[in-house]
Scaffold this active site. Sequence first.
Site, PDB file in Angstrom:
ATOM      1  N   LYS A   1       4.848   4.757  -1.581  1.00 57.43           N
ATOM      2  CA  LYS A   1       5.143   6.268  -1.681  1.00 57.43           C
ATOM      3  C   LYS A   1       6.348   6.399  -1.373  1.00 57.43           C
ATOM      4  O   LYS A   1       7.134   7.387  -2.029  1.00 57.43           O
ATOM      5  CB  LYS A   1       4.007   7.049  -1.006  1.00 57.43           C
ATOM      6  CG  LYS A   1       2.404   6.994  -1.228  1.00 57.43           C
ATOM      7  CD  LYS A   1       1.755   7.647  -0.324  1.00 57.43           C
ATOM      8  CE  LYS A   1       0.226   8.007  -0.927  1.00 57.43           C
ATOM      9  NZ  LYS A   1      -0.511   6.646  -0.886  1.00 57.43           N
TER      10      LYS A   1
ATOM     11  N   TRP B   1       0.751  -1.280   0.201  1.00 58.17           N
ATOM     12  CA  TRP B   1      -0.061   0.093  -0.033  1.00 58.17           C
ATOM     13  C   TRP B   1       0.831   1.294   0.073  1.00 58.17           C
ATOM     14  O   TRP B   1       1.968   1.570  -0.699  1.00 58.17           O
ATOM     15  CB  TRP B   1      -0.855   0.048   1.069  1.00 58.17           C
ATOM     16  CG  TRP B   1      -1.958  -1.192   0.960  1.00 58.17           C
ATOM     17  CD1 TRP B   1      -2.164  -2.285   1.699  1.00 58.17           C
ATOM     18  CD2 TRP B   1      -2.858  -1.186  -0.168  1.00 58.17           C
ATOM     19  NE1 TRP B   1      -3.284  -3.000   1.344  1.00 58.17           N
ATOM     20  CE2 TRP B   1      -3.852  -2.229   0.105  1.00 58.17           C
ATOM     21  CE3 TRP B   1      -3.414  -0.512  -1.131  1.00 58.17           C
ATOM     22  CZ2 TRP B   1      -4.819  -2.860  -0.440  1.00 58.17           C
ATOM     23  CZ3 TRP B   1      -4.440  -0.761  -2.074  1.00 58.17           C
ATOM     24  CH2 TRP B   1      -5.194  -2.046  -1.691  1.00 58.17           C
ATOM     25  N   SER B   2       0.722   2.105   0.971  1.00 59.28           N
ATOM     26  CA  SER B   2       1.366   3.536   0.802  1.00 59.28           C
ATOM     27  C   SER B   2       2.793   3.466   1.195  1.00 59.28           C
ATOM     28  O   SER B   2       3.357   4.595   1.099  1.00 59.28           O
ATOM     29  CB  SER B   2       0.639   4.492   1.541  1.00 59.28           C
ATOM     30  OG  SER B   2      -0.663   4.720   0.924  1.00 59.28           O
ATOM     31  N   VAL B   3       3.356   2.344   1.631  1.00 64.13           N
ATOM     32  CA  VAL B   3       4.739   2.266   1.544  1.00 64.13           C
ATOM     33  C   VAL B   3       5.316   2.636   0.302  1.00 64.13           C
ATOM     34  O   VAL B   3       6.588   2.835   0.260  1.00 64.13           O
ATOM     35  CB  VAL B   3       5.250   0.948   2.504  1.00 64.13           C
ATOM     36  CG1 VAL B   3       6.820   0.647   2.371  1.00 64.13           C
ATOM     37  CG2 VAL B   3       4.770   1.078   3.747  1.00 64.13           C
TER      38      VAL B   3
END
Length: 437
Positions: free
Chosen positions: A155, A151-153
């Site tokens: 980013k 998921w947003s890791v």
Amino acid sequence: MKISGLRGLALTTVLLSAPGIATELPDPESVRTDQLQLMQGFPPPADKQITQAGFMRPYPNPRWSFHHARELFPSRRVARGNEGVYALPRADGLEQQIADLTFTGPDGEPMSFTQYLDSTYVDGVLIMQHGKVIFEQYQAGVPEDEPHILWSVTKSVVGLLATQLIEEGELNPDALVTDYLPELEGSGWHGATVQQVLNMTADIDYSEVYADRNSDVVKYSLAAGMSPVPPDYPGARDLYSYLPTITAGEDPHGKSFRYRTTHTEVLGWVLRRVTGLSTAALIEQRIWSKLGAEQDAYMLLDSKGTEWAGAGFNVTLRDLARFAEMVRLNGSFNGQQIVSPGVVDTIRAGADREIFKAAGRDYQPGYSYRNQWWISHNDDGAIEALGVHGQMIHINPGVGMVMVRLSSHPVASSAQTMPLTIPAMEALADLLRDNAP
């Protein structure tokens, strides 16, 4: 959160899917992957089958789907390269001390580290100190060699690459986004700089509230292909079509921090435009093929073959630890300088803490956000990469520690896990503080 027994937790009412719809968190012991028997059999029973439409719900489907995403979505390989595997050294003797480590939870009750792992629905956790693995644990039934969605890791990986391109002079942080992407001239990113996108201080008219079915994040997920698009859906069905439809917010760019995954999708587009490479190829060439990774990674794609730059990276736990250790070592790992030391220095410096505070993320006191990383500004200089449903990289240079966590928490928001994680990380750092290299 009330603790009842070593592994059990009292059920807590939380919002899971939409305003006004509440549910209870299941006892983690009742949703163990090895007991669920999801997607088992030829064919699996109807109540055990998971399709793309059931990727996220009902829970506990994510306990299977988070480490089988490429079986449900199109994906692009991020190859580990032809180098040998970098063997992670190990140091014995601390496993039980870490498991039994006790700290005070947010409700004032004592919690052990084992209880913390259970309460955050961990699929796998690995802790290193001074470059050696001191703790590694997987939920029963989780395949160690199957990549798990970050998921947003994701980013933070993309932000690290952007910072490296800035360091090399290939990307100008003060340039307007529209200098690179004229396609966004009429969008909410008009007038925003690359640095403002990196720090998520560009203001756009976009809401990212995971528990609200009317939030703009639903439109984003449909454009990215995270769930099947209804035949009569009038909105954009791919990321390149969706991003230009997002309009300007009410505030001037650079004045407020608001966490928005679409900023990272724009950043990914900028990097593709600057380098001429897909996001997967850029990660592979610049990072993944140099780490001595055990497994290929992969990125999930929308209907036009565009990577989810803000959410779609999938890797194994040990390979995530290699990446995190590289960052802890100022970009040096596996006998080479993978990113410049100045890149890590830039990220660790953080950003405006008052702007961050005004965003209302009270569960991250004292933090700031810089180049797609969360900066704690604590005495040890810890930095983090966070993803929904409990994904995490925690790097504490003060005690030479890295912790990586893969999870399938029923609740998306980090607001659910950070009140437990912050005291757990503080207690872990104190335990390891006097542990000599």
